[in-house]
Design a protein around this motif. Structure first.
Motif, mmCIF file in Angstrom:
data_model
loop_
_atom_site.group_PDB
_atom_site.id
_atom_site.type_symbol
_atom_site.label_atom_id
_atom_site.label_comp_id
_atom_site.label_asym_id
_atom_site.label_seq_id
_atom_site.Cartn_x
_atom_site.Cartn_y
_atom_site.Cartn_z
ATOM 1 N N MET A 185 0.809 -1.160 0.087
ATOM 2 C CA MET A 185 -0.006 -0.123 -0.200
ATOM 3 C C MET A 185 0.810 1.075 0.053
ATOM 4 O O MET A 185 1.237 2.019 1.145
ATOM 5 N N PRO A 186 1.425 1.541 -1.083
ATOM 6 C CA PRO A 186 2.607 2.708 -1.179
ATOM 7 C C PRO A 186 1.811 3.999 -0.429
ATOM 8 O O PRO A 186 0.763 4.276 -0.506
ATOM 9 N N PRO A 187 2.824 4.620 0.359
ATOM 10 C CA PRO A 187 4.218 4.317 0.301
ATOM 11 C C PRO A 187 4.581 3.309 1.322
ATOM 12 O O PRO A 187 5.861 3.248 1.713
ATOM 13 N N VAL A 188 3.897 2.415 1.766
ATOM 14 C CA VAL A 188 4.086 1.427 3.044
ATOM 15 C C VAL A 188 3.768 -0.066 2.682
ATOM 16 O O VAL A 188 3.024 -0.201 1.655
ATOM 17 N N ARG A 189 4.398 -0.721 3.484
ATOM 18 C CA ARG A 189 3.940 -2.327 3.250
ATOM 19 C C ARG A 189 2.968 -2.621 4.545
ATOM 20 O O ARG A 189 3.771 -2.245 5.735
ATOM 21 N N VAL A 190 2.066 -3.532 4.524
ATOM 22 C CA VAL A 190 1.404 -3.849 5.896
ATOM 23 C C VAL A 190 1.527 -5.226 5.821
ATOM 24 O O VAL A 190 1.285 -5.967 5.076
ATOM 25 N N ARG A 191 1.904 -5.734 6.924
ATOM 26 C CA ARG A 191 2.130 -7.364 7.171
ATOM 27 C C ARG A 191 0.746 -7.419 8.311
ATOM 28 O O ARG A 191 0.404 -6.700 9.210
ATOM 29 N N ALA A 192 0.078 -8.335 7.988
ATOM 30 C CA ALA A 192 -1.065 -8.802 8.873
ATOM 31 C C ALA A 192 -1.255 -10.305 9.038
ATOM 32 O O ALA A 192 -0.759 -11.007 8.103
ATOM 33 N N THR A 193 -2.159 -10.627 9.981
ATOM 34 C CA THR A 193 -2.502 -12.123 10.032
ATOM 35 C C THR A 193 -3.508 -12.612 8.963
ATOM 36 O O THR A 193 -4.130 -11.680 8.224
ATOM 37 N N ALA A 194 -3.610 -13.776 8.509
ATOM 38 C CA ALA A 194 -4.593 -14.221 7.476
ATOM 39 C C ALA A 194 -5.944 -13.899 7.582
ATOM 40 O O ALA A 194 -6.852 -13.921 6.776
ATOM 41 N N ASP A 195 -6.410 -13.813 8.795
ATOM 42 C CA ASP A 195 -7.729 -13.311 9.004
ATOM 43 C C ASP A 195 -8.143 -11.768 9.248
ATOM 44 O O ASP A 195 -9.089 -11.153 9.572
ATOM 45 N N LEU A 196 -7.119 -11.187 8.721
ATOM 46 C CA LEU A 196 -7.470 -9.692 8.539
ATOM 47 C C LEU A 196 -8.750 -9.382 8.036
ATOM 48 O O LEU A 196 -9.236 -9.644 7.226
ATOM 49 N N SER A 197 -9.396 -8.148 8.716
ATOM 50 C CA SER A 197 -10.403 -7.582 8.578
ATOM 51 C C SER A 197 -10.537 -6.327 8.055
ATOM 52 O O SER A 197 -9.360 -5.442 8.243
ATOM 53 N N SER A 198 -11.379 -5.607 7.320
ATOM 54 C CA SER A 198 -11.363 -4.164 6.876
ATOM 55 C C SER A 198 -11.212 -3.188 8.025
ATOM 56 O O SER A 198 -10.396 -2.330 8.072
ATOM 57 N N ALA A 199 -11.984 -3.541 9.079
ATOM 58 C CA ALA A 199 -11.882 -2.395 10.284
ATOM 59 C C ALA A 199 -10.562 -2.456 11.008
ATOM 60 O O ALA A 199 -10.019 -1.689 11.302
ATOM 61 N N ARG A 200 -9.858 -3.945 10.988
ATOM 62 C CA ARG A 200 -8.615 -3.921 11.448
ATOM 63 C C ARG A 200 -7.517 -3.262 10.641
ATOM 64 O O ARG A 200 -6.394 -2.305 11.083
ATOM 65 N N LEU A 201 -7.621 -3.365 9.327
ATOM 66 C CA LEU A 201 -6.786 -2.801 8.285
ATOM 67 C C LEU A 201 -6.863 -0.997 8.611
ATOM 68 O O LEU A 201 -5.709 -0.380 8.311
ATOM 69 N N GLU A 220 7.096 0.089 6.980
ATOM 70 C CA GLU A 220 6.106 -1.106 7.182
ATOM 71 C C GLU A 220 5.387 -0.982 8.413
ATOM 72 O O GLU A 220 5.623 -0.428 9.477
ATOM 73 N N LEU A 221 4.160 -1.351 8.584
ATOM 74 C CA LEU A 221 3.369 -1.302 9.398
ATOM 75 C C LEU A 221 2.783 -2.827 9.819
ATOM 76 O O LEU A 221 2.223 -3.452 8.765
ATOM 77 N N ASP A 222 3.016 -3.229 10.897
ATOM 78 C CA ASP A 222 2.697 -4.504 11.357
ATOM 79 C C ASP A 222 1.355 -4.603 12.311
ATOM 80 O O ASP A 222 1.266 -4.164 13.189
ATOM 81 N N LEU A 223 0.622 -5.467 11.673
ATOM 82 C CA LEU A 223 -0.900 -5.419 12.486
ATOM 83 C C LEU A 223 -0.913 -6.865 13.073
ATOM 84 O O LEU A 223 -2.093 -7.455 13.443
ATOM 85 N N ARG A 224 0.185 -7.595 12.894
ATOM 86 C CA ARG A 224 0.046 -9.114 13.466
ATOM 87 C C ARG A 224 -0.164 -9.140 15.225
ATOM 88 O O ARG A 224 -0.413 -10.262 15.734
ATOM 89 N N PHE A 225 0.301 -8.023 15.817
ATOM 90 C CA PHE A 225 0.116 -8.296 17.234
ATOM 91 C C PHE A 225 -1.338 -7.474 17.610
ATOM 92 O O PHE A 225 -1.904 -6.387 17.177
#
Length: 234
Positions: A185-201, A220-225
């Motif tokens: 998602m320029p200018p960043v990269r997002v890491r997330a778990t496979a069950d990522l939701s729209s609200a969490r993003l 990079e933005l990390d949503l895995r936690f």
């Protein structure tokens, strides 16, 4: 005949006339279209297509193959139903505009991603079905996915519906293992778990605004936690 009997008869005739009139009015939806359909004045002269953004309205009108000897009063539901066989048409409804126009209201099946194939990029919908959308002839911008991954496509469809601005930023989605996703998602990269939701993003938005105020360069933005957004900056 006495005056009373004459009055009673008149009332009886009026009651009968009222009943007949009521029956005629109630049955109009059945007999009126049949009668009007016989008049050349109501033969179809024009077809208007509304609701299309990806499909060419003239092409859709041609698909209807309307016979100009048909009346606008005829039942056209079969024609509308047949149009939904086209992969780009999710729903279709035909209504009449008197005296001689049919209006086709189309709901298109939206593409959610491009997938690479041996013949180049192909647009697919949320179910993974291929849509007849040529990326070289269309200005539509879609994320690229390596394959028709049902979980990824559901995510994209959800983001497209609930957060259109975020969806437009996604240029690529891929798996980094069975339980991890990477979204470019320029200018960043997002890491997330496979069950990522729209609200969490959407949780990345306030973090991005805060980092922008600090003039931090985020890569990079990390949503895995859980309940956290971890930012990696340069």
């Amino acid at each position: 005949m006495s005056r009373w009997e004459a009055l009673r008869d008149r009332r009886a005739w009026r009651g009968m006339a009222f009943v007949m009139l009521a029956l005629a009015v109630l049955s109009m939806p059945w007999w009126a279209p049949r009668l009007l359909a016989r008049l050349d004045f109501f033969d179809v002269r024009h077809v208007q297509v509304v609701g299309t953004t990806l499909l060419d309205p003239a092409t859709v009108a041609a698909m209807m193959a309307i016979d100009t000897t048909r009346s606008v009063w005829e039942d056209h539901t079969a024609i509308a139903a047949a149009l939904t066989a086209h992969p780009q048409i999710a729903a279709a409804r035909i209504r009449k505009r008197l005296p001689n126009t049919l209006v086709l209201e189309v709901t298109e099946e939206p593409p959610v991603a491009f997938v690479p194939t041996a013949r180049g990029l192909r647009a697919i919908d949320a179910r993974g079905d291929t849509l007849p959308l040529d990326p070289l002839r269309s200005s539509v911008s879609l994320p690229i996915v390596p394959r028709a991954d049902s979980a990824v496509l559901r995510l994209l469809a959800s983001v497209r519906e609930e957060s259109p601005a975020l969806y437009r930023r996604i240029s690529e989605v891929r798996r980094a293992g069975a339980d991890e996703l990477v979204l470019v998602m320029p200018p960043v990269r997002v890491r997330a778990t496979a069950d990522l939701s729209s609200a969490r993003l959407a949780d990345i938005l306030p973090v991005e605004r805060d980092l922008a105020r600090r003039q931090a360069r985020v890569v990079e933005l990390d949503l895995r936690f859980r309940d956290q957004v971890v930012a990696r900056v340069q």
